[in-house]
Write a protein that holds these residues in place. Structure first.
Motif, mmCIF file in Angstrom:
data_model
loop_
_atom_site.group_PDB
_atom_site.id
_atom_site.type_symbol
_atom_site.label_atom_id
_atom_site.label_comp_id
_atom_site.label_asym_id
_atom_site.label_seq_id
_atom_site.Cartn_x
_atom_site.Cartn_y
_atom_site.Cartn_z
ATOM 1 N N LEU A 1 -0.949 -1.241 -6.431
ATOM 2 C CA LEU A 1 -2.076 -0.356 -6.155
ATOM 3 C C LEU A 1 -2.170 -0.020 -4.671
ATOM 4 C CD1 LEU A 1 -4.820 -1.890 -8.489
ATOM 5 C CD2 LEU A 1 -3.549 0.240 -8.817
ATOM 6 N N ALA A 2 -1.975 -1.034 -3.828
ATOM 7 C CA ALA A 2 -2.054 -0.798 -2.380
ATOM 8 C C ALA A 2 -0.957 0.150 -1.921
ATOM 9 C CB ALA A 2 -1.953 -2.128 -1.633
ATOM 10 N N SER A 3 0.254 -0.037 -2.446
ATOM 11 C CA SER A 3 1.375 0.813 -2.027
ATOM 12 C C SER A 3 1.204 2.242 -2.531
ATOM 13 C CB SER A 3 2.702 0.223 -2.521
ATOM 14 O OG SER A 3 2.745 0.201 -3.938
ATOM 15 N N LEU A 4 0.656 2.404 -3.740
ATOM 16 C CA LEU A 4 0.449 3.750 -4.276
ATOM 17 C C LEU A 4 -0.633 4.491 -3.493
ATOM 18 C CD1 LEU A 4 0.648 3.067 -8.124
ATOM 19 C CD2 LEU A 4 2.364 4.178 -6.665
ATOM 20 N N ILE A 5 -1.629 3.756 -3.020
ATOM 21 C CA ILE A 5 -2.698 4.383 -2.233
ATOM 22 C C ILE A 5 -2.181 4.821 -0.869
ATOM 23 C CG2 ILE A 5 -4.890 3.949 -1.060
ATOM 24 C CD1 ILE A 5 -5.631 2.115 -3.415
ATOM 25 N N THR A 6 -1.394 3.954 -0.233
ATOM 26 C CA THR A 6 -0.913 4.252 1.126
ATOM 27 C C THR A 6 0.401 5.017 1.129
ATOM 28 O OG1 THR A 6 0.298 2.151 1.286
ATOM 29 C CG2 THR A 6 -2.020 2.150 1.973
ATOM 30 N N GLY A 7 1.170 4.921 0.027
ATOM 31 C CA GLY A 7 2.488 5.546 -0.008
ATOM 32 C C GLY A 7 3.527 4.771 0.766
ATOM 33 N N ASP A 8 3.211 3.551 1.144
ATOM 34 C CA ASP A 8 4.113 2.729 1.961
ATOM 35 C C ASP A 8 4.719 1.618 1.103
ATOM 36 O OD1 ASP A 8 5.463 1.280 3.842
ATOM 37 O OD2 ASP A 8 3.724 0.869 5.118
#
Length: 220
Positions: free
Chosen positions: A78-85
């Motif tokens: 979820l964190a990576s999908l939000i930030t794209g990182d």
């Protein structure tokens, strides 16, 4: 409930294949096919996630470690999908090491430390003997508390190393190094763990070729 040796070995092999080997192989296969890092990392987390969801749907007992891995993967995804990182997703194993390290150290104040309980789970046929030694042998208790302090400290160091790798190394290099760190740590930590048990004089009772009879067996 007691688990047989064959069943425990099969379960351990399944965990190794589904939770370690499959995600690693899938990531590098997707990466070789030209899939971007973030998508490859998300898709590589599918095998252990599917296994956990299926177990929950079937009403099967899910091991706490497997559930913790699933939660860490979900949070990281979820964190990576939000930030794209993709580096956010690479931090997920650090999300496991930190709470497990703190939990391990905190268990020193419980009736039995975490490392003791985990070992009983791995060797159920020795669980009664371990309980008897814990109650009767102060050296045995000190040994397990020392082992617990050692593992807790290593898990916190492990967390720092994983964060450093995820933040500084090329993304494609991290999954392999992350897995290697896990395996090396688990193997290397067996040496000091056994040293503590040898010094307590109880290693041969637990892991020797011939197990000494427990107190209950002796009375019988």
């Amino acid at each position: 409930m007691t688990t047989s040796g064959n069943r425990g070995g099969a379960s351990g092999l399944q965990t190794l294949l589904v939770d370690v080997a499959a995600p690693l192989a899938l990531f590098y296969a997707l990466h070789a096919a030209g899939v971007d890092d973030l998508t490859a990392l998300v898709m590589a987390g599918a095998p252990p996630a599917i296994k956990t969801v299926v177990s929950l749907a079937r009403g099967c007992r899910v091991e706490p470690v497997a559930l913790a891995v699933f939660v860490a993967m979900t949070v990281g995804t979820l964190a990576s999908l939000i930030t794209g990182d993709p580096r956010e997703l690479l931090m997920r194993n650090a999300l496991l090491s930190l709470p497990f390290g703190v939990w391990t150290l905190a268990s020193l104040w419980l009736r039995r430390p975490l490392t003791f309980r985990v070992t009983q789970t791995l060797f159920p046929h020795r669980a009664d003997l371990m309980d008897e030694l814990w109650e009767s042998d102060p050296r045995f208790r000190r040994a397990w508390r020392s082992v617990t302090v050692m593992w807790g400290g290593v898990l916190l160091l492990d967390c720092a190393l994983r964060v450093l790798m995820a933040a500084t190394l090329p993304v494609p290099a991290v999954p392999a190094l992350d897995t290697a760190l896990t395996l090396v740590t688990l193997v290397a930590m067996q040496v000091p763990t056994h040293v503590f048990l040898y010094r307590s004089g109880s290693w041969h009772l637990l892991f020797g070729r011939r197990r000494a009879p427990s107190m209950k067996e002796s009375v019988a």
